[in-house]
Scaffold this active site. Structure first.
Site, mmCIF file in Angstrom:
data_model
loop_
_atom_site.group_PDB
_atom_site.id
_atom_site.type_symbol
_atom_site.label_atom_id
_atom_site.label_comp_id
_atom_site.label_asym_id
_atom_site.label_seq_id
_atom_site.Cartn_x
_atom_site.Cartn_y
_atom_site.Cartn_z
ATOM 1 N N CYS A 194 -0.135 4.483 4.837
ATOM 2 C CA CYS A 194 -1.436 3.705 4.484
ATOM 3 C C CYS A 194 -1.667 3.095 5.588
ATOM 4 O O CYS A 194 -2.982 2.590 6.211
ATOM 5 C CB CYS A 194 -1.588 2.885 3.352
ATOM 6 S SG CYS A 194 -0.462 1.524 3.392
ATOM 7 N N GLY A 195 -0.751 2.690 6.773
ATOM 8 C CA GLY A 195 -0.910 2.245 7.767
ATOM 9 C C GLY A 195 -0.262 0.561 7.930
ATOM 10 O O GLY A 195 -0.588 -0.100 8.786
ATOM 11 N N LYS A 196 0.357 0.337 6.693
ATOM 12 C CA LYS A 196 0.955 -1.056 6.579
ATOM 13 C C LYS A 196 1.863 -1.480 7.831
ATOM 14 O O LYS A 196 1.427 -2.441 8.460
ATOM 15 C CB LYS A 196 1.886 -1.238 5.480
ATOM 16 C CG LYS A 196 1.503 -0.974 4.130
ATOM 17 C CD LYS A 196 2.530 -1.222 3.025
ATOM 18 C CE LYS A 196 3.350 -0.308 3.350
ATOM 19 N NZ LYS A 196 3.293 1.356 2.954
ATOM 20 N N SER A 197 2.687 -0.773 8.440
ATOM 21 C CA SER A 197 3.595 -1.158 9.475
ATOM 22 C C SER A 197 2.785 -0.966 10.694
ATOM 23 O O SER A 197 3.049 -2.024 11.550
ATOM 24 C CB SER A 197 4.783 0.099 9.375
ATOM 25 O OG SER A 197 5.660 -0.266 8.297
ATOM 26 N N SER A 237 6.211 -1.965 -1.977
ATOM 27 C CA SER A 237 6.286 -2.948 -3.075
ATOM 28 C C SER A 237 5.181 -2.541 -4.217
ATOM 29 O O SER A 237 4.371 -2.816 -4.403
ATOM 30 C CB SER A 237 5.962 -4.261 -2.549
ATOM 31 O OG SER A 237 4.779 -4.316 -1.846
ATOM 32 N N GLY A 286 0.887 -1.363 0.000
ATOM 33 C CA GLY A 286 -0.198 0.023 -0.079
ATOM 34 C C GLY A 286 0.741 1.258 0.060
ATOM 35 O O GLY A 286 2.153 1.179 0.165
ATOM 36 N N LEU A 287 0.318 2.405 -0.043
ATOM 37 C CA LEU A 287 1.042 3.640 -0.336
ATOM 38 C C LEU A 287 1.733 3.999 1.060
ATOM 39 O O LEU A 287 1.321 3.371 2.011
ATOM 40 C CB LEU A 287 -0.080 4.664 -0.694
ATOM 41 C CG LEU A 287 -0.570 4.876 -2.042
ATOM 42 C CD1 LEU A 287 -1.658 5.750 -2.104
ATOM 43 C CD2 LEU A 287 0.510 4.742 -3.245
#
Length: 242
Positions: A54-57, A141, A50-51
């Site tokens: 975006c909250g991935k981590s 990614s 995701g950008l």
């Protein structure tokens, strides 16, 4: 007049090809199944994309906590953290290894560097998954082809379904508002090149296993719990005991 030895490689390219011929896979006495049985779980890769912002981590970190809490063996690979070591930029390598080494092996954020960054991470996640570890990977990614290559690597060495793509679908405007590192502001000002969502493209996942659509008021725990539920539904995670 001396003659060249025909057994010796004639160029750098030939030398690399010659080395490859001498690399043979070594079969281990302990199998993947042995390791998974010992841990009582299936080795899988949960890949967050995701950008930036975006909250991935944050979600991956919460999922890591919840999995450990229920007794799972897992590890978390984060984009920024990996850039401090395995995929460090040239400037981080120059003092220790010299300019030639740094320029050859250090990674920036251009398309080719991003491809190599994800290739390296994919290889690492495959090693962890093969050891029976639930591996969480949080990386922008941006290119679908790179994510597909990692999927192929993971599932070729294990089973279909060992790779779960999690699309953290947060609108660009929300990411800009969050901007926790001030990167969007710099990218818009032209201070950062090759920034995904601003000057570089992002390939939206076509069919992710888990699609986390942004909702006002939803917490990272809510989103991590959704992932656990889907992992259980797919049979890659055993239901919690008790």
């Amino acid at each position: 007049m001396s003659q060249s030895n025909t057994d010796e490689p004639s160029s750098t390219s030939d030398a690399k090809e010659d080395v490859q011929k001498n690399i043979v896979w070594h079969t281990h006495s302990v199998s993947r199944e042995d390791r998974e049985s010992k841990l009582g779980q299936r080795g899988v890769v949960v890949w967050f994309t995701g950008l930036s912002g975006c909250g991935k981590s944050t979600i991956a970190n919460e999922l890591d906590r919840l999995l450990i809490q229920r007794g799972a063996t897992c590890t978390l690979l984060d984009g920024d953290n990996v850039r401090h070591g395995l995929c460090a930029p040239p400037t981080a390598l120059k003092d220790e290894h010299g300019e030639e080494f740094a320029n050859r092996f250090g990674l920036g954020f251009g398309p080719t560097d991003r491809e190599e960054n994800i290739r390296r991470i994919g290889a690492v996640t495959e090693l962890f998954a093969s050891a029976g570890v639930i591996t969480l990977a949080a990386f922008v990614s941006p290119y679908q082809r790179d994510r597909d290559r990692v999927r192929k690597t993971i599932e070729s060495s294990g089973r279909g379904g060992d790779f779960l793509e999690v699309f953290v679908d947060t609108p660009l405007e929300v990411c800009k508002q969050r901007d926790p590192k001030g990167l969007y502001q710099k990218a818009i000002a032209g201070e950062i090149k090759n920034f995904t969502g601003i000057s570089d493209p992002y390939d939206v996942p076509s069919s992710p296993e888990i699609h986390l659509k942004w909702q006002e008021g939803q917490t990272p725990t809510d989103q991590a719990s959704q992932i656990i539920e889907e992992m259980e539904r797919r049979g890659v995670l055993q239901p919690a005991q008790g």
